[in-house]
Design a protein around this motif. Structure first.
Motif, PDB file in Angstrom:
ATOM      1  N   TYR A 172       0.851  -1.181   0.000  1.00 17.35           N
ATOM      2  CA  TYR A 172       0.000   0.000   0.000  1.00 17.35           C
ATOM      3  C   TYR A 172       0.891   1.236   0.000  1.00 17.35           C
ATOM      4  O   TYR A 172       1.917   1.234   0.650  1.00 17.35           O
ATOM      5  N   ASP A 176      -3.185   0.224  -4.737  1.00 12.48           N
ATOM      6  CA  ASP A 176      -4.474   0.832  -5.033  1.00 12.48           C
ATOM      7  C   ASP A 176      -5.628  -0.036  -4.504  1.00 12.48           C
ATOM      8  O   ASP A 176      -6.688  -0.126  -5.109  1.00 12.48           O
ATOM      9  N   ARG A 216      -8.085   3.951   4.973  1.00 13.63           N
ATOM     10  CA  ARG A 216      -9.390   4.635   5.105  1.00 13.63           C
ATOM     11  C   ARG A 216     -10.323   4.413   3.907  1.00 13.63           C
ATOM     12  O   ARG A 216     -11.537   4.348   4.051  1.00 13.63           O
ATOM     13  N   GLU A 217      -9.749   4.317   2.685  1.00 16.44           N
ATOM     14  CA  GLU A 217     -10.621   4.237   1.492  1.00 16.44           C
ATOM     15  C   GLU A 217     -11.246   2.853   1.303  1.00 16.44           C
ATOM     16  O   GLU A 217     -12.122   2.676   0.455  1.00 16.44           O
ATOM     17  N   TYR A 218     -10.756   1.890   2.060  1.00 15.58           N
ATOM     18  CA  TYR A 218     -11.177   0.498   1.836  1.00 15.58           C
ATOM     19  C   TYR A 218     -12.698   0.334   1.941  1.00 15.58           C
ATOM     20  O   TYR A 218     -13.338  -0.227   1.048  1.00 15.58           O
ATOM     21  N   GLY A 220     -15.021   2.505   1.715  1.00 17.67           N
ATOM     22  CA  GLY A 220     -15.696   3.231   0.640  1.00 17.67           C
ATOM     23  C   GLY A 220     -15.716   2.401  -0.638  1.00 17.67           C
ATOM     24  O   GLY A 220     -16.703   2.386  -1.375  1.00 17.67           O
ATOM     25  N   LYS A 221     -14.612   1.717  -0.893  1.00 19.25           N
ATOM     26  CA  LYS A 221     -14.560   0.858  -2.093  1.00 19.25           C
ATOM     27  C   LYS A 221     -15.575  -0.273  -1.974  1.00 19.25           C
ATOM     28  O   LYS A 221     -16.266  -0.610  -2.945  1.00 19.25           O
ATOM     29  N   LYS A 224     -19.027   1.049  -2.609  1.00 18.39           N
ATOM     30  CA  LYS A 224     -19.306   1.286  -4.035  1.00 18.39           C
ATOM     31  C   LYS A 224     -19.650  -0.036  -4.733  1.00 18.39           C
ATOM     32  O   LYS A 224     -20.594  -0.102  -5.529  1.00 18.39           O
ATOM     33  N   TYR A 253     -15.173   7.174   9.601  1.00 13.72           N
ATOM     34  CA  TYR A 253     -13.922   7.630   8.987  1.00 13.72           C
ATOM     35  C   TYR A 253     -13.963   7.491   7.468  1.00 13.72           C
ATOM     36  O   TYR A 253     -13.178   8.112   6.771  1.00 13.72           O
ATOM     37  N   SER A 254     -14.863   6.634   6.972  1.00 19.06           N
ATOM     38  CA  SER A 254     -14.796   6.263   5.550  1.00 19.06           C
ATOM     39  C   SER A 254     -16.074   6.470   4.756  1.00 19.06           C
ATOM     40  O   SER A 254     -16.014   6.798   3.575  1.00 19.06           O
ATOM     41  N   ILE A 255     -17.223   6.228   5.370  1.00 17.14           N
ATOM     42  CA  ILE A 255     -18.476   6.297   4.592  1.00 17.14           C
ATOM     43  C   ILE A 255     -19.531   7.080   5.378  1.00 17.14           C
ATOM     44  O   ILE A 255     -19.401   7.264   6.589  1.00 17.14           O
TER      45      ILE A 255
END
Ligand SMILES: Cc1ncc(COP(=O)(O)O)c(C=O)c1O
Length: 423
Positions: A172, A176, A216-218, A220-221, A224, A253-255
């Motif tokens: 990481y 990505d 953090r983006e995990y 959110g992915k 989606k 923190y993310s969504i």
């Protein structure tokens, strides 16, 4: 009763499968007594006065009616409180059950009924409980699953964003987050069609699996992927919830909102209560009688839950979790620099861990040393727990009402034990 007599009586009368790592016993407790907080249940500490009063007041009125026979205010008021906490733009509804596993079971049932799809996607290192369905979703085989077959069908598992031990040998951030993209790019072709998956269930920080904090983006992915494919996103915050990670819920923190949020543990300060909070459209899709139970949302537990919510806000325990976490991570990072056997340190708010390895260059899990550190801490007066596959992680899960003096005292013991083990 003396401890030795109690140990003997336990051996004679309680099955050994109900295990205990350290030979500790308790007679009375108030506030903070250890670094485990009843395994993440006592965010507001042992028996806070406000919770005790709420329990006593409610117990003086009635103990039980079954919410499905005579409704009562504490259940409805706590459901409203949970809905307001979780809703950002979508109306939410909440039901209550008796435990974490039961909450997961109901969340999954509701998602299946809503989507009319059988498949559930879960993760390596996940822990969702020990009942038949939740054990199927739990990852670790021994001693959680082996011998307790058969498992629930249509359960699929993919690697989690465990960057220290990436299943794809990637790094990481250059990866990505391939571990999330894999689901859309390959999983739906190779393992199960997207339109057969009803829910993805995920812990925003994996608890029993080893305090694994994803980027953090995990989440959110994952959200989606769920949105694009009509899948329900179930976020299991049984261990991360109620201010533990520096926010009321770690998903924040993310969504913006999960489709379904699962809670238990710290919800009622030690009384058995689990919650399923979800988008009203999903929660209301179930026909009358399809969900519920005799004891679920017991009035005394709900009264305790309402008192817990007040304490969390009044004492600003999310902020306090952040402060505790900063102090602990500073210590853990210093240990990591100093000792070759501290492979990784991770944390979010006051959910922190050290992963103990043979050596940084040979990061083989070192369960023996992990156990020895925890045991020596116990002998010196500090209860702290392990976690993770191969029992290789030392986890810090203090009640959030801990004083600085108590925190320093515990960290001092840990520091001395670490130094001792490095000799
Ligand atoms: C994330 C998570 N889910 C589910 C459970 C199961 O909860 P319970 O032990 O109350 O059944 C736990 C318990 O540790 C947990 O941490």
């Amino acid at each position: 009763m003396k401890k030795d007599d109690l140990v003997k009586m336990r051996q004679d009368h309680v099955p050994k499968g109900v295990s205990q790592a350290l030979p500790a016993m308790i007679a009375e407790a108030k506030g903070v007594i250890d670094f485990s907080g009843g395994i993440g249940v006592l965010n507001v500490g042992h028996s806070p006065d406000e919770v005790f009063k709420a329990i006593r007041d409610q117990a003086g009125k009635y103990l039980h009616t079954c919410f499905m026979v005579q409704m009562y205010e504490p259940y409805i008021a706590l459901a409203k409180e949970m809905n307001e906490l979780v809703s950002r733009k979508t109306p939410m509804k909440t039901m209550f059950v008796n435990s974490g596993a039961e909450a997961v079971e109901n969340g999954v049932k509701i998602a299946k009924y809503y989507t009319k799809r059988p498949g559930i996607l879960c993760f390596e290192n996940a822990f969702h409980g020990r009942t038949a369905m939740t054990m199927s979703l739990t990852s670790k085989v021994k001693n959680y699953k082996f011998g307790y077959w058969p498992f629930m069908p249509e359960v699929y598992r993919v690697p989690y964003a465990y960057c220290y031990r990436c299943s794809y040998n990637l790094k990481y951030p250059s990866c990505d987050l391939y571990c999330a993209d894999f689901i859309q790019q390959k999983f739906f072709d190779l393992y199960a069609a997207a339109e057969s998956i009803g829910a993805i269930i995920v812990e925003p920080v994996q608890g029993e699996g080893g305090f694994i904090v994803p980027p953090r983006e995990y989440l959110g992915k994952l959200q989606k992927i769920c949105k694009d494919n009509g899948i329900v996103l179930i976020v299991d915050e049984i261990q991360t919830g109620f201010a533990r990670t520096g926010k009321m819920f770690a998903y924040e923190y993310s969504i913006d909102e999960p489709d379904i949020l699962i809670t238990a543990k710290s919800l009622a300060a030690g009384l058995p209560l689990g919650g399923i909070t979800g988008k009203a459209e999903i929660m209301d899709s179930v026909d009358a009688g399809g969900i519920g139970g005799t004891f679920g949302g017991n009035p005394v537990c709900c009264a305790a839950g309402l008192a817990v919510m007040k304490i969390l806000k009044e004492k600003k325990l999310a902020e306090r979790a952040d402060g505790i976490g900063k102090k602990v991570m500073e210590k853990f990072r210093a240990f990591q620099k100093k000792y070759p056997f501290v492979g990784d340190v991770r944390g979010l708010g006051a959910m922190n861990c050290m992963e103990i390895v043979a050596d940084k260059k040979n990061p083989k899990p070192n369960a023996d040393l992990t156990k020895a550190i925890v045991r020596r801490c116990y002998d010196r007066g500090l209860i702290i727990l392990t976690a993770g596959g191969y029992g290789k992680v030392i986890r810090h899960l203090v009640p959030l009402v801990i004083t600085d003096e108590q925190l320093d005292k515990g960290l001092r013991i840990l520091e001395e034990v670490m130094a001792e083990k490095a000799e």
